[in-house]
Design an enzyme around this catalytic site. Sequence first.
Site, PDB file in Angstrom:
ATOM      1  N   ILE A   1      18.494   3.501 -19.554  1.00  0.00           N
ATOM      2  CA  ILE A   1      18.743   5.056 -19.480  1.00  0.00           C
ATOM      3  C   ILE A   1      18.428   5.773 -18.874  1.00  0.00           C
ATOM      4  O   ILE A   1      18.327   7.599 -18.844  1.00  0.00           O
ATOM      5  CB  ILE A   1      19.377   4.893 -21.001  1.00  0.00           C
ATOM      6  CG1 ILE A   1      17.835   5.585 -21.367  1.00  0.00           C
ATOM      7  CG2 ILE A   1      20.412   4.714 -22.070  1.00  0.00           C
ATOM      8  CD1 ILE A   1      18.103   6.297 -22.938  1.00  0.00           C
TER       9      ILE A   1
ATOM     10  N   ILE B   1       0.260   2.882 -19.730  1.00  0.00           N
ATOM     11  CA  ILE B   1       0.779   3.432 -19.217  1.00  0.00           C
ATOM     12  C   ILE B   1       0.692   2.577 -17.952  1.00  0.00           C
ATOM     13  O   ILE B   1       0.125   2.152 -17.039  1.00  0.00           O
ATOM     14  CB  ILE B   1      -0.311   5.367 -18.757  1.00  0.00           C
ATOM     15  CG1 ILE B   1      -0.304   5.650 -20.006  1.00  0.00           C
ATOM     16  CG2 ILE B   1       1.256   5.902 -17.837  1.00  0.00           C
ATOM     17  CD1 ILE B   1       1.011   6.189 -20.696  1.00  0.00           C
TER      18      ILE B   1
ATOM     19  N   ASN C   1       2.880   3.054 -15.273  1.00  0.00           N
ATOM     20  CA  ASN C   1       3.848   3.040 -14.444  1.00  0.00           C
ATOM     21  C   ASN C   1       3.256   5.435 -14.214  1.00  0.00           C
ATOM     22  O   ASN C   1       4.122   6.027 -14.770  1.00  0.00           O
ATOM     23  CB  ASN C   1       4.886   2.892 -13.988  1.00  0.00           C
ATOM     24  CG  ASN C   1       5.262   3.826 -12.502  1.00  0.00           C
ATOM     25  OD1 ASN C   1       5.219   4.711 -12.102  1.00  0.00           O
ATOM     26  ND2 ASN C   1       6.177   3.076 -11.632  1.00  0.00           N
TER      27      ASN C   1
ATOM     28  N   LYS D   1       2.451   1.455 -26.433  1.00  0.00           N
ATOM     29  CA  LYS D   1       2.932   2.493 -27.367  1.00  0.00           C
ATOM     30  C   LYS D   1       4.131   2.998 -26.874  1.00  0.00           C
ATOM     31  O   LYS D   1       4.416   3.270 -28.360  1.00  0.00           O
ATOM     32  CB  LYS D   1       1.804   3.232 -28.183  1.00  0.00           C
ATOM     33  CG  LYS D   1       0.497   2.374 -29.024  1.00  0.00           C
ATOM     34  CD  LYS D   1      -0.122   3.155 -29.733  1.00  0.00           C
ATOM     35  CE  LYS D   1      -1.422   4.415 -29.531  1.00  0.00           C
ATOM     36  NZ  LYS D   1      -1.889   4.891 -30.368  1.00  0.00           N
ATOM     37  N   GLY D   2       4.447   3.178 -26.589  1.00  0.00           N
ATOM     38  CA  GLY D   2       6.272   3.952 -26.205  1.00  0.00           C
ATOM     39  C   GLY D   2       5.594   5.155 -26.095  1.00  0.00           C
ATOM     40  O   GLY D   2       5.060   5.672 -26.952  1.00  0.00           O
TER      41      GLY D   2
ATOM     42  N   GLY E   1       9.107   7.604 -24.509  1.00  0.00           N
ATOM     43  CA  GLY E   1      10.116   8.952 -24.671  1.00  0.00           C
ATOM     44  C   GLY E   1      10.212   9.650 -25.785  1.00  0.00           C
ATOM     45  O   GLY E   1      10.510  10.873 -25.522  1.00  0.00           O
ATOM     46  N   GLU E   2       9.792   9.757 -27.119  1.00  0.00           N
ATOM     47  CA  GLU E   2       9.964  10.471 -28.129  1.00  0.00           C
ATOM     48  C   GLU E   2       8.866  11.189 -28.222  1.00  0.00           C
ATOM     49  O   GLU E   2       9.374  12.474 -27.993  1.00  0.00           O
ATOM     50  CB  GLU E   2      10.015   9.706 -29.783  1.00  0.00           C
ATOM     51  CG  GLU E   2      11.000   8.371 -29.247  1.00  0.00           C
ATOM     52  CD  GLU E   2      12.098   8.533 -28.916  1.00  0.00           C
ATOM     53  OE1 GLU E   2      13.070   9.047 -29.781  1.00  0.00           O
ATOM     54  OE2 GLU E   2      12.771   7.374 -28.729  1.00  0.00           O
TER      55      GLU E   2
END
Lengths: 209, 746, 327
Positions: B475, B637, B639, B709-710, B712-713
Amino acid sequence: MSQKPSKGIPSPRDSRRDFLKQSAVLTGIALTPKAAITAAENQWDEKLADAIEKIPLNIEINGIQKSLSVEPRVTLLDLLREQLNLTGTKKGCDYGQCGACTVHVNGKRVLSCLTLAVMHDGEKVTTIEGLAKGDELHPMQEAFIKHDGFQCGYCTSGQIMSAVACIREGHAGSETEIREFMSGNLCRCGAYPNIVDAIVEVKKQGKNI
Amino acid sequence: MENFFDKVAGEPIDRVDGRMKVTGKAKYAAEYELPDMAYAVLVSSSIAKGTIRRVDAKAALRAPGVLAVISHENSIKVPAHADNEHPTEPPTGGQPFRAFYNNKVYFNGQPVAVVVADTYERARHAAMLVQVEYDKEKHTTSFEENIGSARIPSQVKKNPKSSLADYDRGEVDGYKKAPVVVEAEYLLPNEMHNPMELQAITAHWTADDKLTVYDKVQGTKPTQAAFAKEWKLPVQNVKVIAEFVGGAFGNGLHQWPHETAAIIAAKMVKRPVKLMLTREQMFYMVGYRPRTWQKVAIGANPDGKIVGIRHEAIGQTSSYEDFTESVLQQTRMMYTSPNVSTRYRLLPLDVSTPIWMRGPGEATGAFALESAMDELAFKLNIDPIQLRLINHTDVDPDNGLPWSTKYLKECIQLGAEKIGWSNRSMKPGGRRSGEWLVGYGMGVGCFGAHRGAAAVRARLMANGTLQFQSAVTDIGPGTGTAMVQIASGQIGISPDKITFQLGNSDFPQAPNQGGSATVATVGSAVVAACNVLKEKLLGMAASAEKRFTDVKMEDVLFSSGQISLKNSPSVGVAYTDILKKENLPEIDIIQDSKPGTEGSKYSKYSFSVHFAEVHVHALTGRVKVNKVVSCADAGTIVNKKTAGNQIIGGVAGGIGMALQEDAVMDHRFGRYITKDFAEYHIPVHADVPHVDVIFIDKPDYIIDPMGTKGLGEIAIIGVAPAIANAIFNASGKRIRELPITVDKLV
Amino acid sequence: MIQFQYTRATQPKAAVDAVTKEKNSMFIAGGTNLVDLMKRGITVPQRLVDINRLPLKDIKKEGSSLRIGALALNSQVAENKMVLQSHPLLAQALNAGASAQIRNMATVGGNMLQRTRCPYFYDTTMPCNKRQPGTGCGALEGYNRMHAIFGFSDRCIAVHPSDMSVALMALDASVLVTGPSGDRRIPFADFHRLPGDRPDIDTTLRPGELITAVDVPDSPFTKNVHYLKVRDRASYAFALVSVAAALDIKKNRIEGARLAMGGVAHKPWRLAEAEKFLVGKPVSEATFTEAANIAMQGAKAFKHNAFKLRLAPNSIVQALKTAAKLV
């Protein structure tokens, strides 16, 4: 269609007068604007559909001369997307509030959703599909890739067309000026700072874009 | 553990689909040209509650080019709609809205009919001619007037152990015993995802029992399953394509009425049907971040040590589904408070159902919690950073587990330096720049680090290229790019020789893109697939180079498209040579991957700290966010370029939350007032300053083999309170109701 | 959008004839508001007369005025050297409006004729006397944050959205029109109407009349001017309140002043009393504050726009300070 006409599938025998006799009992206000109903009652639609449904339009799109026949109510955006399969130009709001549909008409950036195609007879339109020279990307396209000036990519065509115009117009003199003159192009992913970086870089290259 | 990932991880390579996006060639849901396509336009209700007495389609049906006007009066029945079960797999409790199922109106703007015509213009016009008569009932849409009707979510009634249940750690309302107490109420309005791409679907019945949809969704497999269930078709008979998704931010995580409407229409007119919502319709039927009232009370000792916290939240939902989100989790785990009480309630109204929006729940909760922390810091005359450090915790106080990794202190320190926190005045209004009052604020964010199960297909070709397929969508974060980099690092093939196809339900299983879990989930499958390929390559390597006979995996390197011996690197064999020698055109595998049990011993979160320098005009109350520094502890990370962009985007979203976004409803009609981009403001270029992004970039191998670990949020969680706190520091005005517009400051 | 007839005119007279001849005919120029209104079914013309090819694009000196052709684009006017030299306030106001793309499409004549942005006007299911006379005013008891504090009636409390018009109002412009009964000149102050009991009528244009140009008289307001627009985001938003301020300052004394506000009334709102007060006064924040207080006399707020009673005077002070280069 082989099936029997059912409710909801048009039958040519329906009489418009049935509609005219209806006095809509609505609770609240009619969703249908009064003027549109008046138009239907006066049978403008049918008369007009017969008489003047489509008119000729000669328009150059991405360097290709097109002789088309279009309904006057077709916007330039819908002509590009739905009739010419040039879907690079995006519909983000359809009301001139987001900039995703930005194209160049006679070299000027405009919103293709707020203009009727027939108003551009004899004019030259450039869309995102017409920006690169063959396989060679336009410097702004290169810069957008390099600076990651997008995420989902949906506003990107409009941003790029607007960015090219922003430099051509002489409105890329500073980051502040770029931000102001690019503010008509919304990006919900929020890639704005990267877009500004891309424009700054292309401006600095000083190429004739 | 050898870190195979060192080499490629973090490389800011360009997006693999960048060229498609900058040339306009990327195809979104409404951009596929199908033969004989028809256009559908929805007719929406103009009342908020009641029943449809009659749909008068006569005028519309006689308009030129109209193929059908479909409503509950004449719609074919969706097979599963009649069942006494959820027709789709609802991510929310309750009964999802069923398009054209009956004559009931549950919310204003509800689709009551769909008009299909041979051109878009004709469909749009005919839709205006459809007359709908209603029997109107009294509707309830006002949050404030009905807040007394808030109740326990149905999910909690079913499962009292749900994380949404009332929670008490230590003493109930232990905060009251503390010598210093702050207590305040916070309000967040309805916020709309408003991705730039309008929600759209192109539905095509390729046979009576075979459906293909080009749909704007966040998961092709979940959508496939939902439609298969809805239409009682074998799963393989439904194909969902979402190669490019023009933003979503959560609103592609649920099936919405327009999708069913288009599928019904396509079935009835026996042609492919394209349906794109208007921007106004986007406000009414594809979810939103729900209006949420919160009350936070924190009790502390004069030295800043927190004694107790109470955090209550009431979120809005629809009358037919219980949408819940995790508003209060951060309060339970962020600070080392012995006493914590949380209460979560829902307020059903005659509105459509909300859905997760970026940083779901936590972004809402963090606004209240982090604002309250700032209020406490002010009351105690302690630096807000100091207050966080005083209450920092090295184990999760919610469950007593150690963190998988946590570098929050480092985030705070690095971010504070970068923003110039030392310039902050402890006294509000203490700094000026000409006519502008200058303030600094900070906010902490966190989000659970999740990994799910997924599979990928990997094909190592004889020419040395590597092709992946996954049903996952992108997305916007750059999923394909990240996957290519992960594969490159894992198997030693340069990124330009790797492709990653996605967004098609024919490809192997992947969950929704959401919850910041895609890289951990799908990336792990990519790693697993690469490992299988490596084993196969090594197993065959001896045929091409004898010295690889009986060599073990730990004795070799996979790099630059060849296997080499660790202790004599000059001995190597190219993958292409191995395939050639074995006379193989390709190695084709499908590999799945799921998390092990190791993770259950840890508490797993990503963390972020956002710092804002904000200018408030002394006379007119205008606000300029002058500078933002965001520091993220999100593991490895993959990229730095695309990851940095994600953080920047989260900050832009946070600026919108803090200062602009407000879907206002006129409750006399139950209709939105601010329902386009002229009235519902989202940030423009001129609103978003340069954003400094700092990554801790330390791997967390508990979560997944890449150590991610993620991201976007946590990009948005904590931004709004950072700005609100900066406004307080600048002006002395504490605004507890978002958005903080000029009228609240002048 | 219904199907409609479309014709192109090349001369003003032919355009006027075409629009007069057939009922429900309208001119279309930039289309930036009209196409929007047509899509929503708010304006439903049976025929559009495209006037983009009329020779009304020139910006030229005409006696002691600058004559700006009605079809000059907003962006052309904003960047025109004569405009920048003699009427910088107008250029500032134009650049504060909409976006670069829309300014490349919108004409001067069309800008003046844009309809209100009142959300009740745009939602065809809600009451609005402007859109559908007799249905009531949705905003009066509704969400009226953006609405008028001056000159409203119980039929309509909408505001006019144009920035350009606020500057033209301040600069004493006049509007040149041609119509079925000949040419006439309308002073800018008389061009837009107050809602009264006919909020459906925005201007004093008569049926079939076509705007051909705007005359902006020469003035001493070439240096100390400022257009301040306060809005909900930094750009591309309609004004909560805007102020066009122009001062003629000699030796720290105000020789002449012009003040108009946008976002506060059904038409650009000229602040004549405040202007009078300013003349002869020294340049100071105190002077400006008093002028702002005078300007606000008679202002009345509704449920959600009471902040304008604070924002408007503060914005006047700020605009005057900036014009006077006190900041």
